[in-house]
Design an enzyme around this catalytic site. Structure first.
Site, PDB file in Angstrom:
ATOM      1  NE  ARG A 123      -3.714 -41.856 -63.086  1.00  0.00           N
ATOM      2  CZ  ARG A 123      -3.122 -42.856 -62.091  1.00  0.00           C
ATOM      3  NH1 ARG A 123      -2.880 -42.533 -60.839  1.00  0.00           N
ATOM      4  NH2 ARG A 123      -2.575 -43.866 -62.830  1.00  0.00           N
ATOM      5  CE  LYS A 171     -11.341 -23.615 -74.892  1.00  0.00           C
ATOM      6  NZ  LYS A 171     -11.670 -22.890 -76.369  1.00  0.00           N
ATOM      7  CD  GLU A 206      -7.524 -12.796 -78.172  1.00  0.00           C
ATOM      8  OE1 GLU A 206      -8.950 -12.926 -78.031  1.00  0.00           O
ATOM      9  OE2 GLU A 206      -6.912 -13.599 -78.712  1.00  0.00           O
ATOM     10  CE  LYS A 230     -11.196 -17.517 -71.441  1.00  0.00           C
ATOM     11  NZ  LYS A 230     -10.310 -17.834 -72.285  1.00  0.00           N
ATOM     12  CD  GLU A 272     -14.952 -23.689 -77.319  1.00  0.00           C
ATOM     13  OE1 GLU A 272     -14.069 -23.202 -76.706  1.00  0.00           O
ATOM     14  OE2 GLU A 272     -14.860 -24.032 -78.603  1.00  0.00           O
ATOM     15  NE  ARG A 315     -13.514 -21.570 -72.858  1.00  0.00           N
ATOM     16  CZ  ARG A 315     -12.676 -22.021 -71.875  1.00  0.00           C
ATOM     17  NH1 ARG A 315     -13.277 -22.767 -70.992  1.00  0.00           N
ATOM     18  NH2 ARG A 315     -11.596 -21.322 -71.832  1.00  0.00           N
ATOM     19  CG  ASN A 351     -13.269 -20.141 -80.650  1.00  0.00           C
ATOM     20  OD1 ASN A 351     -12.124 -19.971 -79.950  1.00  0.00           O
ATOM     21  ND2 ASN A 351     -13.801 -21.211 -80.305  1.00  0.00           N
ATOM     22  CG  HIS A 410      -9.822 -16.944 -82.064  1.00  0.00           C
ATOM     23  ND1 HIS A 410     -10.527 -15.644 -81.833  1.00  0.00           N
ATOM     24  CD2 HIS A 410      -8.776 -17.152 -81.240  1.00  0.00           C
ATOM     25  CE1 HIS A 410      -9.770 -15.137 -80.660  1.00  0.00           C
ATOM     26  NE2 HIS A 410      -8.930 -15.936 -80.230  1.00  0.00           N
ATOM     27  CG  HIS A 463      -7.070 -20.210 -85.009  1.00  0.00           C
ATOM     28  ND1 HIS A 463      -7.870 -21.055 -84.315  1.00  0.00           N
ATOM     29  CD2 HIS A 463      -6.187 -19.730 -83.933  1.00  0.00           C
ATOM     30  CE1 HIS A 463      -7.703 -20.883 -83.024  1.00  0.00           C
ATOM     31  NE2 HIS A 463      -6.834 -20.017 -82.908  1.00  0.00           N
ATOM     32  CG  HIS A 502      -3.457 -15.815 -80.853  1.00  0.00           C
ATOM     33  ND1 HIS A 502      -3.926 -16.852 -81.730  1.00  0.00           N
ATOM     34  CD2 HIS A 502      -4.197 -15.335 -80.041  1.00  0.00           C
ATOM     35  CE1 HIS A 502      -5.505 -16.948 -81.187  1.00  0.00           C
ATOM     36  NE2 HIS A 502      -5.616 -16.268 -79.930  1.00  0.00           N
TER      37      HIS A 502
HETATM   38  P1  NAD Z   1       3.644 -15.597 -75.282  1.00  0.00           P
HETATM   39  O1  NAD Z   1       3.734 -16.063 -74.114  1.00  0.00           O
HETATM   40  O2  NAD Z   1       4.567 -15.999 -76.401  1.00  0.00           O
HETATM   41  O3  NAD Z   1       4.635 -14.018 -74.935  1.00  0.00           O
HETATM   42  C1  NAD Z   1       4.901 -13.170 -75.821  1.00  0.00           C
HETATM   43  C2  NAD Z   1       6.108 -12.596 -75.758  1.00  0.00           C
HETATM   44  O4  NAD Z   1       6.214 -11.929 -74.765  1.00  0.00           O
HETATM   45  C3  NAD Z   1       7.006 -13.759 -75.173  1.00  0.00           C
HETATM   46  O5  NAD Z   1       8.335 -13.596 -75.959  1.00  0.00           O
HETATM   47  C4  NAD Z   1       7.113 -13.443 -73.671  1.00  0.00           C
HETATM   48  O6  NAD Z   1       8.570 -14.029 -73.179  1.00  0.00           O
HETATM   49  C5  NAD Z   1       7.113 -12.179 -73.730  1.00  0.00           C
HETATM   50  N1  NAD Z   1       6.901 -11.590 -72.304  1.00  0.00           N
HETATM   51  C6  NAD Z   1       5.744 -12.156 -71.727  1.00  0.00           C
HETATM   52  N2  NAD Z   1       5.478 -11.226 -70.481  1.00  0.00           N
HETATM   53  C7  NAD Z   1       6.403 -10.204 -70.648  1.00  0.00           C
HETATM   54  C8  NAD Z   1       6.615  -9.012 -69.971  1.00  0.00           C
HETATM   55  N3  NAD Z   1       5.922  -8.649 -68.785  1.00  0.00           N
HETATM   56  N4  NAD Z   1       7.752  -8.359 -70.144  1.00  0.00           N
HETATM   57  C9  NAD Z   1       8.748  -8.531 -71.191  1.00  0.00           C
HETATM   58  N5  NAD Z   1       8.328  -9.482 -72.297  1.00  0.00           N
HETATM   59  C10 NAD Z   1       7.168 -10.578 -71.980  1.00  0.00           C
HETATM   60  O7  NAD Z   1       2.314 -14.929 -75.926  1.00  0.00           O
HETATM   61  P2  NAD Z   1       1.019 -14.696 -75.464  1.00  0.00           P
HETATM   62  O8  NAD Z   1       0.361 -13.772 -76.544  1.00  0.00           O
HETATM   63  O9  NAD Z   1       1.025 -14.340 -74.011  1.00  0.00           O
HETATM   64  O10 NAD Z   1       0.374 -16.020 -75.608  1.00  0.00           O
HETATM   65  C11 NAD Z   1       0.021 -16.644 -76.805  1.00  0.00           C
HETATM   66  C12 NAD Z   1      -0.267 -18.474 -76.462  1.00  0.00           C
HETATM   67  O11 NAD Z   1      -1.446 -18.241 -75.643  1.00  0.00           O
HETATM   68  C13 NAD Z   1      -0.372 -19.022 -77.624  1.00  0.00           C
HETATM   69  O12 NAD Z   1       0.192 -20.284 -77.669  1.00  0.00           O
HETATM   70  C14 NAD Z   1      -1.986 -19.293 -77.580  1.00  0.00           C
HETATM   71  O13 NAD Z   1      -2.518 -20.613 -78.170  1.00  0.00           O
HETATM   72  C15 NAD Z   1      -2.304 -19.181 -76.158  1.00  0.00           C
HETATM   73  N6  NAD Z   1      -3.747 -18.897 -75.794  1.00  0.00           N
HETATM   74  C16 NAD Z   1      -4.519 -19.722 -74.800  1.00  0.00           C
HETATM   75  C17 NAD Z   1      -5.513 -19.316 -74.572  1.00  0.00           C
HETATM   76  C18 NAD Z   1      -6.172 -20.217 -73.348  1.00  0.00           C
HETATM   77  O14 NAD Z   1      -7.380 -19.981 -73.295  1.00  0.00           O
HETATM   78  N7  NAD Z   1      -5.717 -21.047 -72.888  1.00  0.00           N
HETATM   79  C19 NAD Z   1      -6.215 -18.310 -75.001  1.00  0.00           C
HETATM   80  C20 NAD Z   1      -5.587 -17.388 -75.988  1.00  0.00           C
HETATM   81  C21 NAD Z   1      -4.191 -17.862 -76.332  1.00  0.00           C
HETATM   82  N1  GLY Z   2      -9.752 -18.504 -75.985  1.00  0.00           N
HETATM   83  C1  GLY Z   2     -10.756 -19.125 -76.152  1.00  0.00           C
HETATM   84  C2  GLY Z   2     -11.361 -19.628 -74.892  1.00  0.00           C
HETATM   85  O1  GLY Z   2     -10.732 -19.720 -73.780  1.00  0.00           O
HETATM   86  O2  GLY Z   2     -12.454 -20.389 -74.827  1.00  0.00           O
END
Ligand code: NAD
Ligand code: GLY
Length: 368
Positions: free
Chosen positions: A122, A144, A186, A230, A240, A244, A248, A251, A255, A268
């Protein structure tokens, strides 16, 4: 560089520590947080060989007992199977209520680890060590967390804040260039929606598509000002309820483009770039934004090596239909975040489908 940004929240405030070489101080950073001894470090086979050993050494030197969970790399593994692996490793290593999950990776690892930490017993402690630009400036901050459902992205999740976000900009040296450019989308977003000064600073740089072209001072501003933007927004509206949603920006169409191209053809951040161009043009069409400012935004997107047109062959009616499936739809109305000036946006669900169609038609890539 070394600086700290605070995310102020009613239940639990926390710090974003940005520190060059900070990975080697991970253990020290965690020592002051009153965590139990056991840590589960979650990463993937791409990131772990680069940075896993340094993170573990630092944690062990600070007296932590570290186990690891290495999940397959990729958005297609952001699912309940991977989460099950996190739970199984937590069980094997007898993680307790006082224990901690540390995410070492990009947004995919961060989102899954956060959801694992939110749900194991939990809720146990959670630390973010983001290694992509996108995760540093966006995904790791704000709580998130979640995984994808076969029918849609991020449909299973929870708001669950980390106890610390530790950003070591040096790890960006191994990040693939395409991922760096995706993260810049971003950053440009923050310039348009919140921080006009950051926007101006980026305009002064000729290339934004690779870290080696970006002067150190600007790179510092990119990280600190984006994280501050942020943190500001999340501090004002954690769950949100209103503000917040401006995060987006880009997006809504983004999306749709991402999902219609299978999450791999257009990743993305690239989709967000295209979505920002579309949102900007919609704002111009509706008389809310000037063509000149929209053009300045699009130039930044191009300088970051990102597309400003729709991928060839993408069906415009499919994009419009897909907007209805977006999480941002409320009472059947698609919500758009639209700029009114650089650094200021507004939220509206009053965008006629014909305006969206016209803008998208104008963004179709012509095959030569
Ligand atoms: P990712 O986590 O897939 O990383 C991209 C690629 O880079 C992967 O292959 C990873 O292994 C590689 N990588 C990461 N760091 C590295 C480094 N320092 N050196 C070499 N390779 C490296 O993609 P991302 O763009 O970081 O994240 C996308 C995800 O984040 C999506 O699932 C999206 O939904 C989520 N997201 C979440 C939020 C949130 O608020 N929680 C906001 C935006 C995006
Ligand atoms: N990436 C959108 C949010 O964190 O609200």
């Amino acid at each position: 560089m070394a600086c700290t940004i605070k995310v102020n929240l009613p239940q639990q405030s926390y710090e974003i520590a940005i520190a060059t070489g900070g990975l080697d101080q991970l253990g020290d950073h965690l020592s002051g947080l009153g965590l139990g001894k056991k840590i589960l470090l979650v990463s993937n086979p791409t990131v772990f060989p680069h940075y896993g050993e340094r993170a573990i050494n630092s944690l062990q030197s600070a007296g932590f007992d570290v186990s690891t969970c290495i999940l397959p790399d990729g958005e297609q593994y952001k699912n309940l199977d991977s989460l099950q692996k996190i739970y199984s490793t937590a069980l094997e290593n007898r993680l307790e209520r006082s224990s901690t999950m540390v995410a070492l990776g990009g947004g995919v690892i961060g989102d899954m680890t956060g959801f694992g930490a939110a749900t194991w017993l939990r809720g146990i402690n959670f630390i973010q060590v983001p290694t992509t630009l996108l995760a540093m400036v966006d995904a790791s901050i704000g709580g998130k967390t979640g995984v994808n459902h076969p029918q849609g992205k991020n449909l299973i999740g929870a708001f669950y804040q980390p106890k610390l976000v530790l950003i070591d900009p040096e790890v960006l040296k191994t990040l693939p260039k395409r991922e760096f450019r995706a993260g810049m989308a971003e950053v440009i977003k923050y310039g348009v929606i919140w921080d006009g000064e950051l926007f101006h600073q980026m305009e002064e740089c000729e290339h934004l598509d690779a870290m080696e072209y970006i002067p150190l001072e600007l790179m510092d501003a990119i990280l600190t000002r984006s994280c501050q933007a942020k943190a500001d927004v999340v501090s004002k509206d954690e769950k949100e309820a209103g503000l917040r949603a401006i995060l987006n920006y880009g997006h809504t169409i983004g999306h749709a483009v991402e999902s219609l191209t299978g999450y791999t053809q257009v990743i993305h951040g690239e989709a967000v770039g295209i979505g920002m161009v579309a949102a900007g043009e919609i704002a111009v069409e509706l008389g809310m934004w000037t063509q000149e400012e929209a053009q300045r935004q699009n130039i930044l997107i191009q300088k970051a090596g990102l597309a400003t047109q729709l991928p060839a062959g993408l069906d415009i009616e499919a994009i419009i239909a897909s907007l209805q499936l977006d999480k941002k739809v409320k009472a059947g109305k698609v919500r758009f975040i639209l700029p009114t000036q650089i650094g200021v946006v507004t939220i509206t669900d009053q965008v006629p489908a014909d305006t969206i169609r016209k803008v998208l038609i104008g963004m179709v890539k012509k095959d030569r």
